[in-house]
Design a protein around this motif. Sequence first.
Motif, PDB file in Angstrom:
ATOM      1  N   PHE A 202       0.838  -1.208   0.000  1.00  0.00           N
ATOM      2  CA  PHE A 202       0.000   0.000   0.000  1.00  0.00           C
ATOM      3  C   PHE A 202       0.871   1.257   0.000  1.00  0.00           C
ATOM      4  CE2 PHE A 202      -3.465  -2.722   1.902  1.00  0.00           C
ATOM      5  CZ  PHE A 202      -4.389  -2.507   0.881  1.00  0.00           C
ATOM      6  N   LYS A 228      -6.493   9.986  -7.189  1.00  0.00           N
ATOM      7  CA  LYS A 228      -7.630   9.079  -6.986  1.00  0.00           C
ATOM      8  C   LYS A 228      -7.153   7.724  -6.460  1.00  0.00           C
ATOM      9  CE  LYS A 228     -11.076   6.506  -9.662  1.00  0.00           C
ATOM     10  NZ  LYS A 228     -11.635   6.279 -11.020  1.00  0.00           N
ATOM     11  N   TYR A 229      -6.176   7.139  -7.153  1.00  0.00           N
ATOM     12  CA  TYR A 229      -5.669   5.840  -6.712  1.00  0.00           C
ATOM     13  C   TYR A 229      -4.752   5.987  -5.499  1.00  0.00           C
ATOM     14  CZ  TYR A 229      -7.669   3.944 -10.969  1.00  0.00           C
ATOM     15  OH  TYR A 229      -8.558   3.562 -11.951  1.00  0.00           O
ATOM     16  N   VAL A 231      -5.271   8.029  -2.982  1.00  0.00           N
ATOM     17  CA  VAL A 231      -6.153   8.070  -1.809  1.00  0.00           C
ATOM     18  C   VAL A 231      -6.522   6.649  -1.380  1.00  0.00           C
ATOM     19  CG1 VAL A 231      -8.491   8.666  -1.046  1.00  0.00           C
ATOM     20  CG2 VAL A 231      -7.073  10.386  -2.179  1.00  0.00           C
ATOM     21  N   SER A 232      -6.849   5.787  -2.348  1.00  0.00           N
ATOM     22  CA  SER A 232      -7.180   4.396  -2.024  1.00  0.00           C
ATOM     23  C   SER A 232      -6.001   3.694  -1.369  1.00  0.00           C
ATOM     24  CB  SER A 232      -7.595   3.650  -3.296  1.00  0.00           C
ATOM     25  OG  SER A 232      -8.736   4.241  -3.883  1.00  0.00           O
ATOM     26  N   ALA A 233      -4.798   3.941  -1.909  1.00  0.00           N
ATOM     27  CA  ALA A 233      -3.599   3.318  -1.338  1.00  0.00           C
ATOM     28  C   ALA A 233      -3.322   3.836   0.072  1.00  0.00           C
ATOM     29  CB  ALA A 233      -2.399   3.566  -2.247  1.00  0.00           C
ATOM     30  N   GLU A 234      -3.487   5.141   0.282  1.00  0.00           N
ATOM     31  CA  GLU A 234      -3.252   5.734   1.609  1.00  0.00           C
ATOM     32  C   GLU A 234      -4.242   5.196   2.637  1.00  0.00           C
ATOM     33  OE1 GLU A 234      -0.748   7.454   2.335  1.00  0.00           O
ATOM     34  OE2 GLU A 234      -0.107   8.719   0.672  1.00  0.00           O
ATOM     35  N   ILE A 235      -5.512   5.080   2.236  1.00  0.00           N
ATOM     36  CA  ILE A 235      -6.529   4.543   3.156  1.00  0.00           C
ATOM     37  C   ILE A 235      -6.210   3.090   3.497  1.00  0.00           C
ATOM     38  CG2 ILE A 235      -8.968   3.901   3.363  1.00  0.00           C
ATOM     39  CD1 ILE A 235      -9.623   6.418   1.722  1.00  0.00           C
ATOM     40  N   GLY A 236      -5.835   2.304   2.481  1.00  0.00           N
ATOM     41  CA  GLY A 236      -5.440   0.918   2.731  1.00  0.00           C
ATOM     42  C   GLY A 236      -4.230   0.836   3.639  1.00  0.00           C
TER      43      GLY A 236
END
Length: 327
Positions: A202, A228-229, A231-236
């Motif tokens: 991540f 966009k992607y 943010v998904s990686a940071e949240i994961g």
Amino acid sequence: MFQEYWEAFLIGPFLFFAGLVGMGMVVMSIIKLRGGHLRYEPLLYVLLASIILALLLVMADLTRPPTVMMVAMLNSFLTLRYNLFLPILRGEFVLRFSWMALGIVMLILALLAVAIWALPYITQRIRTLLPPAIVKPLEPLLAILDKLALWVLSKKWFYYAAIFIGVMVTLYSGFLISEAKAVPFWNTTLWGIPGIPTIWIFSATAGALALIRIYHLDREHVVHLTEKYGVSAEIGEVAAIFLFLYNALNSASLAARESAEAILWGVVAPIFWVFVIGLGIAVPLLAAAISRIKHSTKLTYAASVSGLFGALALRTLVVYAGIPEPL
């Protein structure tokens, strides 16, 4: 108190650069296969410098003290002791697996792949920057290198191979320490899933996207796509980090619990909350939210650099905060 097996300020940066190269290769290859256009030249120069630094850092740590470890490492490779399939050449029909041996091979393959990808840009720079008197005798060699590199780069299999190598390098940078049984904190799992390799995937993905963003600040569509992607990686990443620490706090191992406590509210907690969570995750997430309202190149650049610095701090902290299980 903390472990002394590895020098955190050598291995931490090594893990950072290895992950950046690994997931950088993955993200750039996926974009290339989908027909996307990036400024590949500066990105490849950064990846090439990063993989060289990663190799230098890991060798610097593994050869401490040099008179002992250098001989031991050389002997292990010459005698084929820890290689994956090569013991068969010695008449030993056994499969021996070592993340260290596999990882060094993957790092070398990553260096080769990035060098091939960057080669056409390098040869062009040689032609434009060096005096004609020096370039002229080199031209036949440069032409051959160009043809070979361009032939390889025209094949889809190269980018699929780069994706595989990139994932393996990133996983290796996680398994390198999570396989160390003497430090229970490092081999804490996310309910059966290896914890550190998951966090690294991540984090390195977010770092690779931040690196691409830095070189495309004037292309708003690239910035928004990578955010966009990202943010998904940071949240994961943040979810995996806190689940990892939660499981360490509830571990049967006293050493694992002490490591997690030191990170969350102990002596290294300020580094964790300010640099890892604050600069590394909160700032990029906040900047991505603001970017949706108003695009600011300065804010995007600062947030991308902040995210990369946080990724470096995360790896150095995890290595540093490992506490050995008492005998």
